[in-house]
Design a protein around this motif. Structure first.
Motif, PDB file in Angstrom:
ATOM      1  N   VAL A  79       0.785  -1.157  -0.035  1.00 12.40           N
ATOM      2  CA  VAL A  79      -0.221   0.130   0.087  1.00 12.40           C
ATOM      3  C   VAL A  79       0.893   1.165   0.021  1.00 12.40           C
ATOM      4  O   VAL A  79       0.648   2.339  -0.619  1.00 12.40           O
ATOM      5  CB  VAL A  79      -1.075   0.042   1.157  1.00 12.40           C
ATOM      6  CG1 VAL A  79      -1.522   1.324   1.411  1.00 12.40           C
ATOM      7  CG2 VAL A  79      -1.981  -1.116   1.200  1.00 12.40           C
ATOM      8  N   GLN A  96      -2.676   4.978  11.563  1.00  7.56           N
ATOM      9  CA  GLN A  96      -3.343   4.497  12.484  1.00  7.56           C
ATOM     10  C   GLN A  96      -3.846   3.004  11.782  1.00  7.56           C
ATOM     11  O   GLN A  96      -4.597   2.933  10.815  1.00  7.56           O
ATOM     12  CB  GLN A  96      -4.822   5.069  12.753  1.00  7.56           C
ATOM     13  CG  GLN A  96      -4.502   6.098  14.039  1.00  7.56           C
ATOM     14  CD  GLN A  96      -4.100   5.232  15.185  1.00  7.56           C
ATOM     15  OE1 GLN A  96      -2.867   5.566  15.848  1.00  7.56           O
ATOM     16  NE2 GLN A  96      -4.833   4.477  15.735  1.00  7.56           N
ATOM     17  N   ASP A 120      -3.796  10.345  15.248  1.00  5.96           N
ATOM     18  CA  ASP A 120      -3.182  11.633  14.394  1.00  5.96           C
ATOM     19  C   ASP A 120      -4.365  12.214  13.775  1.00  5.96           C
ATOM     20  O   ASP A 120      -5.425  11.792  13.637  1.00  5.96           O
ATOM     21  CB  ASP A 120      -2.230  11.184  13.817  1.00  5.96           C
ATOM     22  CG  ASP A 120      -2.358  10.150  12.849  1.00  5.96           C
ATOM     23  OD1 ASP A 120      -1.418   9.178  12.393  1.00  5.96           O
ATOM     24  OD2 ASP A 120      -3.511  10.131  12.138  1.00  5.96           O
ATOM     25  N   LEU A 179      -4.434  12.802  10.501  1.00  6.90           N
ATOM     26  CA  LEU A 179      -4.259  12.589   8.939  1.00  6.90           C
ATOM     27  C   LEU A 179      -5.589  11.600   8.542  1.00  6.90           C
ATOM     28  O   LEU A 179      -5.888  11.177   9.496  1.00  6.90           O
ATOM     29  CB  LEU A 179      -2.874  12.020   8.679  1.00  6.90           C
ATOM     30  CG  LEU A 179      -1.702  12.620   9.290  1.00  6.90           C
ATOM     31  CD1 LEU A 179      -0.571  11.987   9.090  1.00  6.90           C
ATOM     32  CD2 LEU A 179      -1.473  13.981   8.478  1.00  6.90           C
ATOM     33  N   PRO A 180      -5.869  11.863   7.180  1.00  8.37           N
ATOM     34  CA  PRO A 180      -6.802  11.222   6.562  1.00  8.37           C
ATOM     35  C   PRO A 180      -6.624   9.641   6.661  1.00  8.37           C
ATOM     36  O   PRO A 180      -5.285   9.245   6.449  1.00  8.37           O
ATOM     37  CB  PRO A 180      -6.986  11.711   5.350  1.00  8.37           C
ATOM     38  CG  PRO A 180      -5.749  12.391   4.972  1.00  8.37           C
ATOM     39  CD  PRO A 180      -5.189  12.815   6.230  1.00  8.37           C
ATOM     40  N   GLN A 181      -7.556   8.846   6.705  1.00 13.91           N
ATOM     41  CA  GLN A 181      -7.371   7.621   6.592  1.00 13.91           C
ATOM     42  C   GLN A 181      -7.311   6.872   4.923  1.00 13.91           C
ATOM     43  O   GLN A 181      -8.048   7.530   4.163  1.00 13.91           O
ATOM     44  CB  GLN A 181      -8.696   6.573   6.977  1.00 13.91           C
ATOM     45  CG  GLN A 181      -8.742   6.361   8.628  1.00 13.91           C
ATOM     46  CD  GLN A 181      -7.464   5.321   9.119  1.00 13.91           C
ATOM     47  OE1 GLN A 181      -6.532   5.247   8.341  1.00 13.91           O
ATOM     48  NE2 GLN A 181      -7.734   4.789  10.190  1.00 13.91           N
ATOM     49  N   HIS A 182      -6.108   6.166   5.113  1.00  8.39           N
ATOM     50  CA  HIS A 182      -5.977   5.736   3.476  1.00  8.39           C
ATOM     51  C   HIS A 182      -7.046   5.041   2.881  1.00  8.39           C
ATOM     52  O   HIS A 182      -7.822   3.996   3.697  1.00  8.39           O
ATOM     53  CB  HIS A 182      -4.687   4.851   3.535  1.00  8.39           C
ATOM     54  CG  HIS A 182      -4.239   4.589   2.131  1.00  8.39           C
ATOM     55  ND1 HIS A 182      -4.536   3.624   1.367  1.00  8.39           N
ATOM     56  CD2 HIS A 182      -3.037   5.182   1.487  1.00  8.39           C
ATOM     57  CE1 HIS A 182      -4.093   3.594   0.119  1.00  8.39           C
ATOM     58  NE2 HIS A 182      -3.026   4.464   0.183  1.00  8.39           N
ATOM     59  N   PRO A 183      -7.426   5.181   1.757  1.00  4.62           N
ATOM     60  CA  PRO A 183      -8.580   4.570   0.999  1.00  4.62           C
ATOM     61  C   PRO A 183      -8.731   2.773   1.198  1.00  4.62           C
ATOM     62  O   PRO A 183      -9.557   2.262   1.325  1.00  4.62           O
ATOM     63  CB  PRO A 183      -8.791   5.031  -0.320  1.00  4.62           C
ATOM     64  CG  PRO A 183      -7.357   5.774  -0.554  1.00  4.62           C
ATOM     65  CD  PRO A 183      -6.990   6.137   0.643  1.00  4.62           C
ATOM     66  N   LEU A 208       1.857   7.492   6.581  1.00  4.39           N
ATOM     67  CA  LEU A 208       1.990   6.778   5.817  1.00  4.39           C
ATOM     68  C   LEU A 208       2.020   7.295   4.299  1.00  4.39           C
ATOM     69  O   LEU A 208       1.238   8.383   4.208  1.00  4.39           O
ATOM     70  CB  LEU A 208       0.543   5.528   5.516  1.00  4.39           C
ATOM     71  CG  LEU A 208       0.265   4.806   4.477  1.00  4.39           C
ATOM     72  CD1 LEU A 208       1.215   3.710   4.454  1.00  4.39           C
ATOM     73  CD2 LEU A 208      -1.148   4.395   4.662  1.00  4.39           C
ATOM     74  N   ARG A 258       0.140  12.796   3.012  1.00  2.00           N
ATOM     75  CA  ARG A 258       0.485  12.099   3.965  1.00  2.00           C
ATOM     76  C   ARG A 258      -0.797  11.435   4.726  1.00  2.00           C
ATOM     77  O   ARG A 258      -1.869  12.058   4.964  1.00  2.00           O
ATOM     78  CB  ARG A 258       1.006  13.040   5.193  1.00  2.00           C
ATOM     79  CG  ARG A 258       2.144  13.836   4.973  1.00  2.00           C
ATOM     80  CD  ARG A 258       2.489  14.756   5.985  1.00  2.00           C
ATOM     81  NE  ARG A 258       3.644  15.624   5.395  1.00  2.00           N
ATOM     82  CZ  ARG A 258       4.857  15.575   6.165  1.00  2.00           C
ATOM     83  NH1 ARG A 258       5.292  15.157   7.073  1.00  2.00           N
ATOM     84  NH2 ARG A 258       5.672  16.545   5.569  1.00  2.00           N
ATOM     85  N   TRP A 259      -0.875  10.137   4.785  1.00  2.00           N
ATOM     86  CA  TRP A 259      -2.071   9.554   5.273  1.00  2.00           C
ATOM     87  C   TRP A 259      -1.811   8.901   6.720  1.00  2.00           C
ATOM     88  O   TRP A 259      -0.593   9.029   7.142  1.00  2.00           O
ATOM     89  CB  TRP A 259      -2.206   8.141   4.415  1.00  2.00           C
ATOM     90  CG  TRP A 259      -2.564   8.500   3.022  1.00  2.00           C
ATOM     91  CD1 TRP A 259      -1.533   8.461   1.811  1.00  2.00           C
ATOM     92  CD2 TRP A 259      -3.810   8.968   2.459  1.00  2.00           C
ATOM     93  NE1 TRP A 259      -2.219   8.911   0.789  1.00  2.00           N
ATOM     94  CE2 TRP A 259      -3.628   8.981   0.994  1.00  2.00           C
ATOM     95  CE3 TRP A 259      -5.105   9.178   2.850  1.00  2.00           C
ATOM     96  CZ2 TRP A 259      -4.577   9.406   0.282  1.00  2.00           C
ATOM     97  CZ3 TRP A 259      -5.897   9.342   1.729  1.00  2.00           C
ATOM     98  CH2 TRP A 259      -5.775   9.794   0.840  1.00  2.00           C
ATOM     99  N   SER A 260      -2.944   8.900   7.464  1.00  2.00           N
ATOM    100  CA  SER A 260      -2.762   8.215   8.812  1.00  2.00           C
ATOM    101  C   SER A 260      -2.087   7.085   8.936  1.00  2.00           C
ATOM    102  O   SER A 260      -2.336   6.152   8.025  1.00  2.00           O
ATOM    103  CB  SER A 260      -4.181   8.247   9.394  1.00  2.00           C
ATOM    104  OG  SER A 260      -4.090   7.393  10.626  1.00  2.00           O
TER     105      SER A 260
END
Lengths: 409, 115, 125
Positions: free
Chosen positions: B42, B106, C3, C5-9, B81, B102-104
């Motif tokens: 990913v 989490q 955090d 930041l946006p969650q990746h799709p 990420l 920049r992705w989270s």
């Protein structure tokens, strides 16, 4: 019945950890010089090892993963290797000392020079590791080691001034002719001896050998609640006997015969024989424990199959390690080196291994992936964190103290 | 490509230091039969410094002991990420495309992990 | 610790972080017995151009991480990804122990040393 005898794992672990040859002599030295003023360190150590042995036993019983696997997984191979080297150096030195200790005990029982016994002892040790069932090891060595209760009996029989002993217990300070640095050195040495990494490796791997699962957590609690306090009690009793008989007379302790002498004073020759058989079982048990711990740690670090519960052919490298450490120890001890001196050096290596062993255990004990719903509660975490700090302090202080006090001279 | 070669590599964008590769995230489309389909990359997880990321306090739902969690999570604060398509090239350093997202970092709670 | 930041799709499946979930974990054979530690992860491009994990590199990974890429691929002990059956605290596979080439060292010890000592092939006790 199996479950009743299931406490022998804890007893054997504690015996190998608290009253092996090094601790026997150190406790007597401490008693002859400081009375019982260092007993609080033993109590502190009992608390710490009980906590961490229980946590590592819990993790192995529920997740099926062994302690050194977890250390490698959490710290990464490089830091885990540093731990492995430190732990192995310390454990191997202790194994050498135990083989020497068995020989010393046999000398006191038979009058024959110890070096004659080194090879036969090593051979018998290896044969036991090769063929004797784990459960039998636990039961025989653990129960026979209980003969060391003779020290407790002797202490009472000596009719000591309990008020004086009580005062030393509470005083927590060096007596007049010892300085603070030496007191600190022995405090660190006693604590490090109570919380040796090999006790944790042995207890958790032993839990797997005994096939504990998530329904056996109560058994782990019983084991640590019984075994380690018992070990601590024996340690304090040895120091107490030395405090009553040797301290007032200003007699120093430099050999095993002086360690058991107070028992002779209290209980006569019969007492000495009983306690020497107990010492034999304890040092023999410690030899078994340290040898197995070397095998467990190295095999678990590498990811090899391990354990006495499978055929040797199914865990060949584990058994190769057992054979190797016994051979190396035997060769070193044949040189006639003093076993007690050997254990004094091992404290240094333990200092490095201690924090690197306990930190991953604490982290994993909180990880639901390993423990599901059985992760640590806040109370356990609170005490475990305090001990982690203590362990770090001890790790940092050990080597400087050793140098400054010239090994507590 | 061996992952170990990429870990700890410095990450840069437009000549600027962005961080260090601390992990690589994969998607397992068939979690019940992991061997069936190989996990797809990913993206890479970039942290402010190497080390201490192994505990994953900043990502997973292991939150105790709170003191350790707080300390380690703070060390890796600012981890993110970066999608594989935002990676220009992987060499001595990892170069990111300008304007990368920049992705989270989490992870979903217990995402399919059984005890 | 969340955090902002946006969650990746990419969500349709299970997310695995290689360093956190795979590296330095224990690999088990089809009987649940330990094989070796997982030292590294090997990736390759599919026909569609995506990078995927093709196999696990066994061994403590020390040599690889200390000396980098210099060690030739053929000397590394590997396990193909399609053998993986479960990903938990340890990684389970359906590999038959005798079919794992990476265990040649273990077999050497078994056949030349431990298996030769009397009692080595018998059940304990």
């Amino acid at each position: 019945m199996k479950k009743l005898l299931g406490v022998t794992l804890g007893i054997l672990t504690a015996i190998g950890g608290f009253v092996d040859i090094g601790d026997l002599v150190t406790n007597a030295v401490v008693g002859s010089r400081f009375g019982l003023s260092l007993a609080w360190v033993v109590v502190l150590g009992v608390g710490g090892i009980s906590l961490f042995a229980h946590m590592s036993g819990k993790v192995t019983a529920i997740s099926g993963r062994a302690t050194f696997e977890i250390i490698r997984e959490r710290l990464g191979p490089r830091a885990a290797l540093a731990n492995l080297i430190g732990s192995m150096a310390m454990t191997l030195l202790t194994l050498m000392a135990e083989i020497g200790g068995v020989a010393l005990t046999l000398q006191l029982l038979t009058g024959v020079v110890p070096v004659v016994y080194i090879l036969p002892v090593a051979l018998v040790l290896w044969l036991i590791l090769w063929r004797v069932k784990f459960s039998m090891l636990e039961n025989v060595a653990g129960l026979m080691g209980l003969l060391l209760i003779a020290f407790v009996v002797a202490l009472f029989q000596l009719g000591p001034d309990w008020g004086e002993l009580g005062r030393q217990l509470v005083q927590n300070q060096p007596t007049s002719n010892e300085n603070g640095l030496t007191y600190a050195f022995y405090a660190v040495a006693l604590f490090g001896a109570a919380m040796t990494p090999y006790e944790v490796f042995f207890f958790s791997s032993g839990a797997a050998e005994d096939k504990w699962d998530s329904t056996d957590l109560w058994l782990s609690r019983v084991n640590v609640s019984l075994g380690f306090p018992l070990g601590g009690l024996l340690s304090i009793a040895i120091a107490g006997c030395a405090a009553v008989v040797l301290l007032p007379a200003g007699i120093g302790v430099s050999s095993l015969s002086q360690v058991v002498a107070p028992v002779g004073v209290a209980l006569g020759v019969a007492g000495i024989v009983v306690v020497l058989v107990g010492v034999l079982a304890a040092t023999g048990g410690a030899a078994i424990e340290t040898a197995l711990s070397c095998g467990y740690a190295i095999a678990q670090y590498a990811g090899w199959p391990w354990g006495k519960r499978v055929r040797p052919a199914q865990a060949p490298q584990f058994h190769a390690v057992l054979l190797g450490v016994v051979v190396v120890s035997c060769l070193v001890m044949l040189s006639g080196i003093d076993p007690v001196m050997v254990t004094e050096f091992s404290v240094v290596f333990s200092a490095v291994a201690l924090p690197l062993t306990y930190f991953p255990i604490l982290v994993v004990a909180n990880d639901p992936q390993y423990l599901g719903e059985h992760t640590n509660g806040p109370v356990l975490n609170f005490f475990a964190l305090i001990y982690l700090v203590i362990v770090l302090v001890v790790a940092v202080a050990a080597v400087p103290l050793m140098i400054l006090t010239r090994m507590g001279a | 490509m061996i992952l170990g070669e990429v870990l700890s590599r410095p990450v840069r964008c437009d000549g600027e230091d962005v961080g260090v590769v601390i992990d690589a995230r994969f998607l397992l489309r068939d979690p019940d039969r992991p061997g069936r389909t190989p996990p797809e990359l990913v993206g890479l997880i970039v942290g402010p410094r190497r080390g201490a990321a192994f505990l994953g306090y900043e990502r997973a739902d292991v939150v105790r002991p709170k003191l350790l969690n707080g300390w380690f999570a703070r060390r890796q604060r600012g981890s993110f990420l970066v999608d594989v398509d935002d990676i220009d090239q992987v060499g001595e350093t990892v170069e990111l495309r300008p304007g990368f997202t920049r992705w989270s970092v989490q992870l979903p709670p217990h995402g399919g992990e059984s005890a | 610790m969340p955090d902002d930041l946006p969650q990746h799709p990419a969500q349709d499946g299970r997310l695995l972080d290689a360093n956190l979930h795979l590296l330095d974990r224990q690999l088990l054979d089809r009987d649940g017995r330990p094989v070796l530690a997982i030292g590294d992860v090997e990736m390759d491009r599919t026909e569609g151009g995506r990078l995927v994990i093709t196999c696990l590199v066994l061994g403590s990974g020390l040599t690889a991480r200390f000396f980098g890429a210099d060690r030739p691929v053929s000397t590394r002990e590997t396990m193909a990804w399609d053998a993986v059956t479960e990903i938990n605290a340890a990684i389970s596979t359906d590999a038959d122990r005798d079919d794992i080439p990476g265990l040649w060292i273990e077999r050497w010890w078994r056949d030349h040393v431990i298996g030769r000592i009397p009692g080595g092939r018998h059940d304990p006790g």
